[in-house]
Design a protein around this motif. Sequence first.
Motif, PDB file in Angstrom:
ATOM      1  N   GLY A   1      65.621 -39.507  -6.613  1.00 16.46           N
ATOM      2  CA  GLY A   1      64.883 -39.349  -7.852  1.00 16.46           C
ATOM      3  C   GLY A   1      65.363 -38.168  -8.671  1.00 16.46           C
ATOM      4  N   PRO A   2      64.740 -37.959  -9.834  1.00 18.24           N
ATOM      5  CA  PRO A   2      65.204 -36.953 -10.787  1.00 18.24           C
ATOM      6  C   PRO A   2      65.259 -35.518 -10.256  1.00 18.24           C
ATOM      7  CG  PRO A   2      63.680 -38.443 -11.845  1.00 18.24           C
ATOM      8  CD  PRO A   2      63.648 -38.757 -10.379  1.00 18.24           C
ATOM      9  N   ALA A   3      64.232 -35.070  -9.565  1.00 21.10           N
ATOM     10  CA  ALA A   3      64.204 -33.670  -9.132  1.00 21.10           C
ATOM     11  C   ALA A   3      65.332 -33.378  -8.141  1.00 21.10           C
ATOM     12  CB  ALA A   3      62.849 -33.327  -8.520  1.00 21.10           C
ATOM     13  N   TYR A   4      65.514 -34.234  -7.163  1.00 18.72           N
ATOM     14  CA  TYR A   4      66.588 -34.045  -6.190  1.00 18.72           C
ATOM     15  C   TYR A   4      67.954 -34.160  -6.860  1.00 18.72           C
ATOM     16  CZ  TYR A   4      63.890 -33.945  -1.855  1.00 18.72           C
ATOM     17  OH  TYR A   4      63.066 -33.585  -0.831  1.00 18.72           O
ATOM     18  N   THR A   5      68.095 -35.123  -7.749  1.00 16.45           N
ATOM     19  CA  THR A   5      69.376 -35.331  -8.425  1.00 16.45           C
ATOM     20  C   THR A   5      69.717 -34.127  -9.292  1.00 16.45           C
ATOM     21  OG1 THR A   5      68.993 -37.712  -8.367  1.00 16.45           O
ATOM     22  CG2 THR A   5      70.670 -36.914  -9.902  1.00 16.45           C
ATOM     23  N   ALA A   6      68.742 -33.612 -10.029  1.00 18.42           N
ATOM     24  CA  ALA A   6      68.980 -32.424 -10.857  1.00 18.42           C
ATOM     25  C   ALA A   6      69.340 -31.226  -9.990  1.00 18.42           C
ATOM     26  CB  ALA A   6      67.746 -32.123 -11.708  1.00 18.42           C
ATOM     27  N   ALA A   7      68.642 -31.045  -8.876  1.00 22.61           N
ATOM     28  CA  ALA A   7      68.933 -29.920  -7.981  1.00 22.61           C
ATOM     29  C   ALA A   7      70.344 -30.027  -7.412  1.00 22.61           C
ATOM     30  CB  ALA A   7      67.907 -29.860  -6.851  1.00 22.61           C
ATOM     31  N   THR A   8      70.751 -31.218  -7.045  1.00 20.98           N
ATOM     32  CA  THR A   8      72.100 -31.406  -6.505  1.00 20.98           C
ATOM     33  C   THR A   8      73.143 -31.191  -7.586  1.00 20.98           C
ATOM     34  OG1 THR A   8      71.198 -32.966  -4.902  1.00 20.98           O
ATOM     35  CG2 THR A   8      73.581 -32.968  -5.184  1.00 20.98           C
ATOM     36  N   PHE A   9      72.861 -31.603  -8.822  1.00 19.40           N
ATOM     37  CA  PHE A   9      73.769 -31.351  -9.939  1.00 19.40           C
ATOM     38  C   PHE A   9      74.004 -29.848 -10.095  1.00 19.40           C
ATOM     39  CE2 PHE A   9      74.473 -30.320 -14.409  1.00 19.40           C
ATOM     40  CZ  PHE A   9      75.572 -31.118 -14.706  1.00 19.40           C
ATOM     41  N   VAL A  10      72.924 -29.071 -10.088  1.00 22.61           N
ATOM     42  CA  VAL A  10      73.046 -27.612 -10.230  1.00 22.61           C
ATOM     43  C   VAL A  10      73.812 -27.033  -9.039  1.00 22.61           C
ATOM     44  CG1 VAL A  10      71.760 -25.441 -10.298  1.00 22.61           C
ATOM     45  CG2 VAL A  10      71.015 -27.369 -11.707  1.00 22.61           C
ATOM     46  N   PHE A  11      73.479 -27.475  -7.826  1.00 18.98           N
ATOM     47  CA  PHE A  11      74.152 -26.972  -6.625  1.00 18.98           C
ATOM     48  C   PHE A  11      75.661 -27.208  -6.704  1.00 18.98           C
ATOM     49  CE2 PHE A  11      75.903 -28.021  -2.433  1.00 18.98           C
ATOM     50  CZ  PHE A  11      75.835 -26.773  -1.838  1.00 18.98           C
ATOM     51  N   LEU A  12      76.067 -28.433  -7.025  1.00 17.39           N
ATOM     52  CA  LEU A  12      77.491 -28.744  -7.085  1.00 17.39           C
ATOM     53  C   LEU A  12      78.188 -27.945  -8.181  1.00 17.39           C
ATOM     54  CD1 LEU A  12      77.497 -32.612  -6.531  1.00 17.39           C
ATOM     55  CD2 LEU A  12      78.056 -30.806  -4.882  1.00 17.39           C
ATOM     56  N   ASP A  13      77.508 -27.775  -9.309  1.00 18.67           N
ATOM     57  CA  ASP A  13      78.083 -26.995 -10.404  1.00 18.67           C
ATOM     58  C   ASP A  13      78.275 -25.537  -9.985  1.00 18.67           C
ATOM     59  OD1 ASP A  13      79.042 -27.893 -12.856  1.00 18.67           O
ATOM     60  OD2 ASP A  13      77.408 -26.952 -13.966  1.00 18.67           O
ATOM     61  N   LYS A  14      77.288 -24.978  -9.324  1.00 17.27           N
ATOM     62  CA  LYS A  14      77.391 -23.591  -8.858  1.00 17.27           C
ATOM     63  C   LYS A  14      78.448 -23.461  -7.767  1.00 17.27           C
ATOM     64  CE  LYS A  14      72.904 -21.825 -10.150  1.00 17.27           C
ATOM     65  NZ  LYS A  14      73.377 -20.669 -10.900  1.00 17.27           N
ATOM     66  N   LEU A  15      78.483 -24.412  -6.856  1.00 17.49           N
ATOM     67  CA  LEU A  15      79.468 -24.395  -5.787  1.00 17.49           C
ATOM     68  C   LEU A  15      80.887 -24.407  -6.342  1.00 17.49           C
ATOM     69  CD1 LEU A  15      79.681 -24.475  -2.688  1.00 17.49           C
ATOM     70  CD2 LEU A  15      79.680 -26.962  -2.844  1.00 17.49           C
ATOM     71  N   SER A  16      81.085 -25.127  -7.441  1.00 17.24           N
ATOM     72  CA  SER A  16      82.426 -25.207  -8.028  1.00 17.24           C
ATOM     73  C   SER A  16      82.894 -23.876  -8.611  1.00 17.24           C
ATOM     74  CB  SER A  16      82.476 -26.298  -9.094  1.00 17.24           C
ATOM     75  OG  SER A  16      81.768 -25.905 -10.249  1.00 17.24           O
ATOM     76  N   THR A  17      81.979 -22.963  -8.926  1.00 16.67           N
ATOM     77  CA  THR A  17      82.387 -21.675  -9.489  1.00 16.67           C
ATOM     78  C   THR A  17      82.499 -20.565  -8.440  1.00 16.67           C
ATOM     79  OG1 THR A  17      80.121 -21.027 -10.054  1.00 16.67           O
ATOM     80  CG2 THR A  17      81.387 -22.196 -11.748  1.00 16.67           C
ATOM     81  N   VAL A  18      82.040 -20.784  -7.235  1.00 20.17           N
ATOM     82  CA  VAL A  18      82.118 -19.757  -6.200  1.00 20.17           C
ATOM     83  C   VAL A  18      83.567 -19.396  -5.910  1.00 20.17           C
ATOM     84  CG1 VAL A  18      81.685 -19.263  -3.758  1.00 20.17           C
ATOM     85  CG2 VAL A  18      79.890 -20.239  -5.157  1.00 20.17           C
ATOM     86  N   GLY A  19      84.448 -20.379  -5.966  1.00 17.37           N
ATOM     87  CA  GLY A  19      85.859 -20.130  -5.690  1.00 17.37           C
ATOM     88  C   GLY A  19      86.471 -19.055  -6.561  1.00 17.37           C
ATOM     89  N   LEU A  20      85.934 -18.863  -7.754  1.00  9.39           N
ATOM     90  CA  LEU A  20      86.430 -17.801  -8.631  1.00  9.39           C
ATOM     91  C   LEU A  20      86.264 -16.419  -8.007  1.00  9.39           C
ATOM     92  CD1 LEU A  20      84.913 -19.014 -12.031  1.00  9.39           C
ATOM     93  CD2 LEU A  20      87.295 -19.217 -11.290  1.00  9.39           C
TER      94      LEU A  20
END
Length: 194
Positions: free
Chosen positions: A59-78
């Motif tokens: 559902g929306p809440a889990y999907t939005a949370a995972t979207f944010v998580f993946l987006d944040k995870l992609s910037t940790v490498g910096l």
Amino acid sequence: MSTRSQLRFVQRVEQPDESESDAERVAQVYRHSDGYPASVLRDLVQLKDLLDATRAERGPAYTAATFVFLDKLSTVGLYLDGDPERTIDAAQPADLLEPSNMEHLDQPLFLLGHGVENPADGIHGDEEFLYVVELPTTNAFDEPAEWTVKVSGHSAFPRWDGPTDEAFERANWQFRGSLKDALTELVRDEAVVK
């Protein structure tokens, strides 16, 4: 320069009593950077592929949370690249939670850049794109179904403080359709413009 955006993840919930209209479950996310369609749509496709493969769409809440998580995870490498001015000493993931490993950093991106929005509070007013990601009403154990999306035109919506519903209702949508078609059409269009 940042390209700010708001993403709404919505799912229609059928009411058991036919006299009541269907309701929507909504989760809304603010994304500070890379909010242009090519970036957001690619991230949504990656998110959907991951959720489909793991059967983790809830559902929306889990999907939005995972979207944010993946987006944040992609910037940790910096922050793990060896540059002593911005590197975090992280031998294991828990090290990223240790504030003393980040004292030398000025506002690390992976801790910023997103917000979970209350749709009743209004939008910031400097967003350039709005997105609506419509999730199908399904059981988590059903076969994955297609997501549909709406993508606003560049700054093609009203800006004000107040409930965001009106901004999303009055937006001029440059695209409505499947996520796959949006990626094909809008990313092609951006490549032509550049």
